[in-house]
Enzyme design. Structure first.
Site, PDB file in Angstrom:
ATOM      1  N   PHE A 150     143.430  62.845  20.548  1.00  0.00           N
ATOM      2  CA  PHE A 150     142.002  62.688  20.809  1.00  0.00           C
ATOM      3  C   PHE A 150     141.559  61.391  20.131  1.00  0.00           C
ATOM      4  O   PHE A 150     141.929  61.133  18.985  1.00  0.00           O
ATOM      5  CB  PHE A 150     141.237  63.884  20.242  1.00  0.00           C
ATOM      6  CG  PHE A 150     139.791  63.908  20.642  1.00  0.00           C
ATOM      7  CD1 PHE A 150     139.423  64.325  21.910  1.00  0.00           C
ATOM      8  CD2 PHE A 150     138.808  63.509  19.758  1.00  0.00           C
ATOM      9  CE1 PHE A 150     138.087  64.340  22.287  1.00  0.00           C
ATOM     10  CE2 PHE A 150     137.476  63.513  20.128  1.00  0.00           C
ATOM     11  CZ  PHE A 150     137.112  63.934  21.399  1.00  0.00           C
ATOM     12  N   ASP A 219     145.988  68.969  13.865  1.00  0.00           N
ATOM     13  CA  ASP A 219     144.660  69.169  14.453  1.00  0.00           C
ATOM     14  C   ASP A 219     144.750  70.412  15.340  1.00  0.00           C
ATOM     15  O   ASP A 219     145.449  70.429  16.349  1.00  0.00           O
ATOM     16  CB  ASP A 219     144.276  67.932  15.273  1.00  0.00           C
ATOM     17  CG  ASP A 219     142.869  68.017  15.842  1.00  0.00           C
ATOM     18  OD1 ASP A 219     142.425  69.136  16.166  1.00  0.00           O
ATOM     19  OD2 ASP A 219     142.218  66.967  15.998  1.00  0.00           O
ATOM     20  N   TYR A 244     133.718  75.293  17.339  1.00  0.00           N
ATOM     21  CA  TYR A 244     132.809  75.514  18.469  1.00  0.00           C
ATOM     22  C   TYR A 244     133.533  75.725  19.786  1.00  0.00           C
ATOM     23  O   TYR A 244     132.894  75.922  20.813  1.00  0.00           O
ATOM     24  CB  TYR A 244     131.800  74.364  18.598  1.00  0.00           C
ATOM     25  CG  TYR A 244     132.380  72.974  18.506  1.00  0.00           C
ATOM     26  CD1 TYR A 244     133.026  72.391  19.587  1.00  0.00           C
ATOM     27  CD2 TYR A 244     132.252  72.238  17.340  1.00  0.00           C
ATOM     28  CE1 TYR A 244     133.547  71.112  19.504  1.00  0.00           C
ATOM     29  CE2 TYR A 244     132.768  70.962  17.248  1.00  0.00           C
ATOM     30  CZ  TYR A 244     133.418  70.397  18.330  1.00  0.00           C
ATOM     31  OH  TYR A 244     133.937  69.134  18.243  1.00  0.00           O
ATOM     32  N   LYS A 245     134.857  75.692  19.787  1.00  0.00           N
ATOM     33  CA  LYS A 245     135.608  75.934  21.024  1.00  0.00           C
ATOM     34  C   LYS A 245     135.995  77.405  21.084  1.00  0.00           C
ATOM     35  O   LYS A 245     135.155  78.255  21.347  1.00  0.00           O
ATOM     36  CB  LYS A 245     136.820  75.003  21.075  1.00  0.00           C
ATOM     37  CG  LYS A 245     136.484  73.512  21.034  1.00  0.00           C
ATOM     38  CD  LYS A 245     137.728  72.661  21.155  1.00  0.00           C
ATOM     39  CE  LYS A 245     137.450  71.191  20.853  1.00  0.00           C
ATOM     40  NZ  LYS A 245     136.556  70.552  21.822  1.00  0.00           N
TER      41      LYS A 245
END
Length: 418
Positions: A150, A219, A244-245
């Site tokens: 990412f 991660d 939040y996922k």
């Protein structure tokens, strides 16, 4: 949106041949009837007219959160005010909520602290890991980074390298184990690739990096809450992740940081805030780090979003992460089968591995018309997202996604792309 039959053919809008799909609805019904996690769906606020397949970007709202936030705002903040730091347990929230997350990532009490963003925690972990590596001796001047990471992780790695006298070397994630060597200080790896949904070998890569004398930072943004991680069992040094996922903590919910117990006393955070001081209220001029997980704190915790996350984590009560993984694989298998049956050949190509050992909890479909197709899918009640230039991305949250929804989503994809 009602689950009706396909729209009739028109001369210039061909539709896929669905004559051999009559069994899919029946199979979906059987799978939903046997679903061990079906009871959890009622713990979320969901729109029955929408198939929500974007939980890998933002999880659905747990029902307990609005009431808890109202209590925090109206009573704890509104009436108790500053007394809530002690009386309502605000001060200990980062460690307390970290202990709630710990079992979901295979960690123990006192090993996870909640706070700040994923980016900030990546920075803490990387710089802290390099400092530990440098303390073991000179010559380790390289940070290995997953080449498909990412973007923010790459940006943070570059900054950490500049601050620590290292250089960044980007290599494919599946090559990190082979590339780690005597110059490697730390390797930063994504457990699941955010574009393709590919799951990487956390135990194998961690062992290889450690064998090379380096440290590993993982991660977990696209794996925690979707599959077993087992940080302690596999000797992971550092791990970070968002909430939040698949953990459904809400937009901008605080992230978390894990530090292996054997490294905690050596963890020299590059952000030594007053909250991580051994005696934070002494207001001493010199910094003395706290012991354990609190060493990962920085400044005043973001209490509203933190306590919303704590309430959200209640959806995990009575849930086995092994059952979550089993359902995730079943959902993605069924989706891929339905796509193959509903979508005309040649319009999409799955970028997500077929092998279960290499699959996270999302399916990414390469599609030439991805950027045009997704808005129409959303208009028709199937919510996913796009990764430019040509990837349709669908996340499967086993806590609330049903097999009937998976079939419906694939059917709508076929209609739109046709």
């Amino acid at each position: 949106m009602s689950d009706t039959s396909d729209a009739p053919d028109t001369p210039d809008t061909p539709t896929p041949d669905t004559s051999d799909t009559s069994d899919l609805a029946a199979r979906a019904a059987r799978l939903d009837a046997a679903d061990e996690l079906a009871f959890v769906r009622d713990r979320f606020v969901l729109d029955d007219d929408v198939v929500y397949l974007d939980g890998n970007s933002l999880g659905a709202l747990p029902r307990a959160v609005p009431g808890r936030l109202a209590e925090v705002v109206e009573h704890e903040w509104g009436r108790l005010g500053i007394r809530s730091w002690e009386e309502s347990g605000w001060w200990t929230a980062p460690e307390r909520i970290g202990d709630r997350i710990a079992p979901l990532v295979g960690a123990g009490p006192g090993q996870v602290v909640v706070g700040d963003s994923t980016s900030v925690n990546v920075f803490k972990a990387l710089v802290g890991a390099v400092r530990i590596a440098h303390a073991d001796g000179p010559g380790r001047d390289e940070i290995l980074v997953d080449a498909g990471t990412f973007p923010t992780d790459g940006y943070i790695a570059g900054s950490a390298a500049r601050l620590t006298g290292c250089r960044v070397r980007a290599v494919p994630a599946d090559r990190i184990a082979a590339e780690a060597g005597p110059r490697t200080a730390v390797a930063l790896v994504n457990h699941v690739d955010f574009r393709t949904g590919r799951l990487y070998d956390l135990p194998g890569i961690t062992a290889a990096v450690r064998a090379a004398g380096a440290l590993a930072v993982w991660d977990l943004c696209h794996s925690a809450g979707a599959l077993p991680v087992e940080l302690a069992a596999h000797g992971v040094d550092f791990a970070v992740g968002c909430t939040y996922k698949f953990l459904n903590g809400g937009p901008g919910a605080p992230a978390y940081l894990y530090v292996r117990p054997g490294l905690q006393r050596w963890f020299d955070s590059p952000l030594p805030g007053w909250n991580s001081h051994a005696e934070p209220f002494a207001m001493a001029a010199d910094y003395a780090p706290a012991e354990g997980a609190p060493r990962g704190r920085v400044g005043t915790p973001d209490i509203l979003s933190m306590l919303a996350l704590e309430a959200a984590l209640g959806v995990w009560d009575g849930v086995r992460i092994e059952a979550v993984r089993a359902k995730s694989l079943a959902l993605t298998d069924f989706f891929l089968e339905c796509v193959a049956r509903y979508v005309p050949a040649g319009l999409v190509e799955s970028l997500t591995p077929d092998a279960h050992a290499e699959r996270g909890s999302q399916v990414s479909l390469r599609c030439a018309e991805a950027e045009k197709a997704m808005p129409e899918l959303i208009r028709r009640g199937v919510v996913g997202d796009v990764r430019r230039p040509d990837v349709l991305r669908f996340g499967f949250t086993p806590l609330y996604t049903s097999f009937a929804e998976v079939r419906r989503a694939a059917r709508v994809i076929g209609e739109v792309l046709s």
